[in-house]
Structures are given as structure tokens and as C-alpha cells.
Scaffold this motif. Structure first.
Motif, PDB file in Angstrom:
ATOM      1  N   GLY A   1       0.795  -1.177  -0.203  1.00  0.00           N
ATOM      2  CA  GLY A   1      -0.048  -0.052  -0.187  1.00  0.00           C
ATOM      3  C   GLY A   1       0.810   1.382  -0.371  1.00  0.00           C
ATOM      4  N   GLU A   2       0.049   2.166   0.735  1.00  0.00           N
ATOM      5  CA  GLU A   2       0.703   3.674   0.622  1.00  0.00           C
ATOM      6  C   GLU A   2       1.668   4.035   1.513  1.00  0.00           C
ATOM      7  OE1 GLU A   2      -2.208   6.527  -1.422  1.00  0.00           O
ATOM      8  OE2 GLU A   2      -3.169   5.340   0.388  1.00  0.00           O
ATOM      9  N   TRP A   3       2.781   4.702   1.538  1.00  0.00           N
ATOM     10  CA  TRP A   3       3.814   5.066   2.611  1.00  0.00           C
ATOM     11  C   TRP A   3       4.179   6.531   2.429  1.00  0.00           C
ATOM     12  CZ3 TRP A   3       6.619   1.389   5.487  1.00  0.00           C
ATOM     13  CH2 TRP A   3       6.246  -0.056   4.798  1.00  0.00           C
ATOM     14  N   PHE A   4       4.485   7.052   3.638  1.00  0.00           N
ATOM     15  CA  PHE A   4       4.797   8.284   3.790  1.00  0.00           C
ATOM     16  C   PHE A   4       5.868   8.419   4.703  1.00  0.00           C
ATOM     17  CE2 PHE A   4       4.010  12.618   5.507  1.00  0.00           C
ATOM     18  CZ  PHE A   4       3.945  13.453   4.390  1.00  0.00           C
ATOM     19  N   ASN A   5       6.775   9.133   4.278  1.00  0.00           N
ATOM     20  CA  ASN A   5       8.072   9.468   5.523  1.00  0.00           C
ATOM     21  C   ASN A   5       8.494   8.085   6.172  1.00  0.00           C
ATOM     22  OD1 ASN A   5       8.544  12.059   4.390  1.00  0.00           O
ATOM     23  ND2 ASN A   5       7.210  12.844   5.988  1.00  0.00           N
ATOM     24  N   HIS A   6       8.629   6.957   5.293  1.00  0.00           N
ATOM     25  CA  HIS A   6       9.082   5.543   5.949  1.00  0.00           C
ATOM     26  C   HIS A   6       7.974   4.851   6.499  1.00  0.00           C
ATOM     27  CE1 HIS A   6      12.983   4.116   4.845  1.00  0.00           C
ATOM     28  NE2 HIS A   6      13.476   4.177   6.189  1.00  0.00           N
ATOM     29  N   ASN A   7       6.684   5.544   6.930  1.00  0.00           N
ATOM     30  CA  ASN A   7       5.696   4.720   7.283  1.00  0.00           C
ATOM     31  C   ASN A   7       4.619   4.288   6.752  1.00  0.00           C
ATOM     32  OD1 ASN A   7       6.430   4.922  10.240  1.00  0.00           O
ATOM     33  ND2 ASN A   7       6.100   7.312  10.177  1.00  0.00           N
ATOM     34  N   ARG A   8       3.728   3.289   7.068  1.00  0.00           N
ATOM     35  CA  ARG A   8       2.602   2.907   6.380  1.00  0.00           C
ATOM     36  C   ARG A   8       1.660   3.906   6.701  1.00  0.00           C
ATOM     37  NH1 ARG A   8       3.354  -2.396   9.777  1.00  0.00           N
ATOM     38  NH2 ARG A   8       2.654  -1.270  11.354  1.00  0.00           N
ATOM     39  N   HIS A   9       1.173   4.504   5.482  1.00  0.00           N
ATOM     40  CA  HIS A   9       0.486   5.642   5.714  1.00  0.00           C
ATOM     41  C   HIS A   9      -0.621   5.961   4.427  1.00  0.00           C
ATOM     42  CE1 HIS A   9      -0.218   9.644   7.661  1.00  0.00           C
ATOM     43  NE2 HIS A   9      -0.642  10.066   6.502  1.00  0.00           N
ATOM     44  N   GLY A  10      -1.783   6.100   4.568  1.00  0.00           N
ATOM     45  CA  GLY A  10      -2.852   5.820   3.670  1.00  0.00           C
ATOM     46  C   GLY A  10      -3.916   4.541   3.599  1.00  0.00           C
ATOM     47  N   GLN A  11      -3.816   4.118   2.300  1.00  0.00           N
ATOM     48  CA  GLN A  11      -4.569   2.924   2.076  1.00  0.00           C
ATOM     49  C   GLN A  11      -3.700   1.749   2.006  1.00  0.00           C
ATOM     50  OE1 GLN A  11      -8.108   2.492   2.562  1.00  0.00           O
ATOM     51  NE2 GLN A  11      -7.574   4.271   3.215  1.00  0.00           N
ATOM     52  N   GLY A  12      -3.877   0.537   2.540  1.00  0.00           N
ATOM     53  CA  GLY A  12      -3.123  -0.511   2.604  1.00  0.00           C
ATOM     54  C   GLY A  12      -3.597  -1.870   3.102  1.00  0.00           C
ATOM     55  N   ILE A  13      -3.067  -2.886   2.694  1.00  0.00           N
ATOM     56  CA  ILE A  13      -3.339  -4.286   3.017  1.00  0.00           C
ATOM     57  C   ILE A  13      -2.155  -5.095   3.932  1.00  0.00           C
ATOM     58  CG2 ILE A  13      -4.272  -6.487   2.315  1.00  0.00           C
ATOM     59  CD1 ILE A  13      -5.330  -5.053  -0.274  1.00  0.00           C
ATOM     60  N   TYR A  14      -2.449  -5.367   4.968  1.00  0.00           N
ATOM     61  CA  TYR A  14      -1.554  -6.250   5.785  1.00  0.00           C
ATOM     62  C   TYR A  14      -1.985  -7.613   5.838  1.00  0.00           C
ATOM     63  CZ  TYR A  14       1.914  -7.249   9.273  1.00  0.00           C
ATOM     64  OH  TYR A  14       2.975  -7.793  10.254  1.00  0.00           O
ATOM     65  N   VAL A  15      -1.348  -8.590   5.576  1.00  0.00           N
ATOM     66  CA  VAL A  15      -1.495 -10.151   5.426  1.00  0.00           C
ATOM     67  C   VAL A  15      -0.899 -10.715   6.504  1.00  0.00           C
ATOM     68  CG1 VAL A  15      -1.936 -12.071   4.240  1.00  0.00           C
ATOM     69  CG2 VAL A  15      -2.224  -9.928   2.826  1.00  0.00           C
ATOM     70  N   HIS A  16      -1.192 -11.339   7.324  1.00  0.00           N
ATOM     71  CA  HIS A  16      -0.491 -12.102   8.335  1.00  0.00           C
ATOM     72  C   HIS A  16      -0.399 -13.581   7.974  1.00  0.00           C
ATOM     73  CE1 HIS A  16      -1.310  -9.544  11.761  1.00  0.00           C
ATOM     74  NE2 HIS A  16      -2.187  -9.058  11.153  1.00  0.00           N
ATOM     75  N   LYS A  17       0.830 -13.914   7.592  1.00  0.00           N
ATOM     76  CA  LYS A  17       1.188 -15.229   6.885  1.00  0.00           C
ATOM     77  C   LYS A  17       0.725 -16.516   7.405  1.00  0.00           C
ATOM     78  CE  LYS A  17       5.118 -17.864   4.920  1.00  0.00           C
ATOM     79  NZ  LYS A  17       5.233 -19.117   5.940  1.00  0.00           N
ATOM     80  N   ASP A  18       0.803 -16.355   9.056  1.00  0.00           N
ATOM     81  CA  ASP A  18       0.434 -17.674   9.847  1.00  0.00           C
ATOM     82  C   ASP A  18      -0.936 -17.920   9.716  1.00  0.00           C
ATOM     83  OD1 ASP A  18       3.056 -17.892  10.432  1.00  0.00           O
ATOM     84  OD2 ASP A  18       2.652 -17.208  12.326  1.00  0.00           O
ATOM     85  N   THR A  19      -1.850 -17.037   9.873  1.00  0.00           N
ATOM     86  CA  THR A  19      -3.253 -17.036  10.091  1.00  0.00           C
ATOM     87  C   THR A  19      -4.039 -16.805   8.874  1.00  0.00           C
ATOM     88  OG1 THR A  19      -3.715 -14.632  10.505  1.00  0.00           O
ATOM     89  CG2 THR A  19      -3.392 -16.576  12.215  1.00  0.00           C
ATOM     90  N   GLY A  20      -3.528 -16.000   7.737  1.00  0.00           N
ATOM     91  CA  GLY A  20      -4.132 -15.708   6.566  1.00  0.00           C
ATOM     92  C   GLY A  20      -4.986 -14.401   6.757  1.00  0.00           C
ATOM     93  N   SER A  21      -4.986 -13.891   7.961  1.00  0.00           N
ATOM     94  CA  SER A  21      -6.008 -12.710   8.209  1.00  0.00           C
ATOM     95  C   SER A  21      -5.342 -11.591   7.565  1.00  0.00           C
ATOM     96  CB  SER A  21      -5.850 -12.572   9.734  1.00  0.00           C
ATOM     97  OG  SER A  21      -6.660 -13.601  10.245  1.00  0.00           O
ATOM     98  N   ARG A  22      -6.382 -10.640   7.177  1.00  0.00           N
ATOM     99  CA  ARG A  22      -5.911  -9.557   6.503  1.00  0.00           C
ATOM    100  C   ARG A  22      -6.702  -8.401   7.016  1.00  0.00           C
ATOM    101  NH1 ARG A  22      -8.132 -12.608   1.879  1.00  0.00           N
ATOM    102  NH2 ARG A  22      -9.458 -10.792   1.790  1.00  0.00           N
ATOM    103  N   TYR A  23      -5.820  -7.266   7.084  1.00  0.00           N
ATOM    104  CA  TYR A  23      -6.395  -5.979   7.394  1.00  0.00           C
ATOM    105  C   TYR A  23      -6.366  -4.930   6.025  1.00  0.00           C
ATOM    106  CZ  TYR A  23      -6.651  -1.224   9.278  1.00  0.00           C
ATOM    107  OH  TYR A  23      -7.073   0.093   9.433  1.00  0.00           O
ATOM    108  N   VAL A  24      -7.707  -4.525   5.814  1.00  0.00           N
ATOM    109  CA  VAL A  24      -7.722  -3.809   4.498  1.00  0.00           C
ATOM    110  C   VAL A  24      -8.344  -2.451   4.919  1.00  0.00           C
ATOM    111  CG1 VAL A  24      -8.637  -3.849   2.337  1.00  0.00           C
ATOM    112  CG2 VAL A  24      -8.153  -5.824   3.258  1.00  0.00           C
ATOM    113  N   GLY A  25      -7.501  -1.421   4.839  1.00  0.00           N
ATOM    114  CA  GLY A  25      -7.952  -0.113   5.101  1.00  0.00           C
ATOM    115  C   GLY A  25      -6.897   0.928   5.494  1.00  0.00           C
ATOM    116  N   GLY A  26      -7.379   1.797   6.348  1.00  0.00           N
ATOM    117  CA  GLY A  26      -6.592   3.157   6.580  1.00  0.00           C
ATOM    118  C   GLY A  26      -5.302   2.978   7.416  1.00  0.00           C
ATOM    119  N   TRP A  27      -4.464   3.664   7.319  1.00  0.00           N
ATOM    120  CA  TRP A  27      -3.110   3.681   8.160  1.00  0.00           C
ATOM    121  C   TRP A  27      -2.725   5.174   8.502  1.00  0.00           C
ATOM    122  CZ3 TRP A  27      -0.600  -0.710   9.762  1.00  0.00           C
ATOM    123  CH2 TRP A  27      -1.189  -2.005   9.086  1.00  0.00           C
ATOM    124  N   VAL A  28      -2.392   5.400   9.646  1.00  0.00           N
ATOM    125  CA  VAL A  28      -1.835   6.812   9.880  1.00  0.00           C
ATOM    126  C   VAL A  28      -0.553   6.634  10.793  1.00  0.00           C
ATOM    127  CG1 VAL A  28      -2.188   9.050  10.989  1.00  0.00           C
ATOM    128  CG2 VAL A  28      -4.060   7.981   9.797  1.00  0.00           C
TER     129      VAL A  28
END
Length: 175
Positions: A97-124
């Protein structure tokens, strides 16, 4: 130590290889003595950056391989992860997803490899924040997040067809 092209002023200019005093190496393009254009920078600690430079700084598209086995592939601005990119963590988790000044910032998807769980949405500033959906194997939560936790109104939707609607509220800490 430097092997490569130079301009009339004697500056590194064009393609060259540099062996730095700290043990790092750089193979790539130079302009007026500075890393500029495409290059590969290998750090003594095992890290490696392959990508674009602008005035000695990572800038443009590039891949950074970290010593712990993690990797970032995407856009850079002024030596920072900035723009769109994918980070693969040492444990196999990924953020795309989006990055701003070295941080996850904006819209993005985080996928946990072990469980397959996904977070889809905003980051600040690196934290899960704003509208998002947390998708697990047999259910999902849709709502708002603040500092990585659900907050306010939201709903759980289960694969069997049931839904649970409600509100997350912060409980008072008992001292």
C-alpha cells in the motif's frame, strides 16, 4: 577506491564502482560526483539496495533487502519509503500500500502469513486507523480503527450468514 568514468572536472560521472572505507560498495551511475540514476549499493552488514538514486539518496523505484531477511520493493523519496510499495517482513507477513516518510500511511493491506488474516484499510503514521475491514478465515469485521484497535460502530459478518452489529467503547482503566 573508485573505478569508472569521470567528467572533465575529475568528478565521478557516468558508470563506476566505488569501494567505500566503511566496507560498503556501490556499482552504478554517477553525476557530478554523486550517485544519480540506477545503482546497486551493498552494505557491509548484508543489506542491499538496487534501484534509483537522486543526489546520493534513494529516490524513485527500488528494492531494499534488509539483513533480517525482510524486503521493501517500491517507491522512495529522499531516502525514505514514500509512495506505493510492498514490504515483506522477516516472519512472512506483508504490507502492500501507501507509504509516507518511511511509515505505512494511507490505504494498505496487511496480510498475516500464519493465519491468512488480512487488514484492509486506513493507516496513519504506521498504525491501523480509519475505515477498514479485518478479514479472518470464517468471519470479518467492518468498522473503524484507532491505534490498531476497533473503535465505534462496526459489524461482524460470519460465513454462516449471521451478523453482529455493535459499538466498541474504551473502558475506563481502574487505578
Amino acid at each position: 577506491e573508485y573505478e569508472g568514468e569521470r567528467n572533465a572536472e575529475g568528478e565521478r560521472h557516468g558508470y563506476g564502482k566505488a569501494y567505500l572505507p566503511n566496507g560498503d560498495t556501490y556499482n552504478g551511475e554517477y553525476e557530478h560526483g554523486l550517485r544519480n540514476g540506477q545503482g546497486t549499493y551493498r552494505f557491509k552488514n548484508g543489506a542491499c539496495y538496487i534501484g534509483q538514486y537522486l543526489q546520493n539518496k534513494k529516490h524513485g523505484q527500488g528494492i531494499f533487502f534488509y539483513p533480517d531477511g525482510s524486503k521493501y520493493e517500491g517507491q522512495w523519496v529522499d531516502d525514505q519509503r514514500h509512495g506505493y510499495g510492498q514490504y515483506t517482513y522477516a516472519n512472512g507477513d506483508t504490507y502492500t500500500g501507501e507509504w509516507f516518510n518511511h511509515n505505512r500511511h494511507g490505504q494498505g493491506i496487511y496480510v498475516h502469513k500464519d493465519t491468512g488474516s488480512r487488514y484492509v484499510g486506513g493507516w496513519v503514521n504506521g498504525n491501523q486507523e480509519g475505515e477498514a475491514e479485518l478479514i479472518h478465515l470464517n468471519h470479518r469485521f467492518k468498522g473503524k480503527f484507532l491505534n490498531g484497535n476497533p473503535v465505534g460502530f462496526g459489524k461482524y459478518v460470519f460465513d454462516i450468514g449471521c451478523e453482529q452489529h455493535g459499538e466498541y467503547i474504551q473502558s475506563e482503566q481502574v487505578k
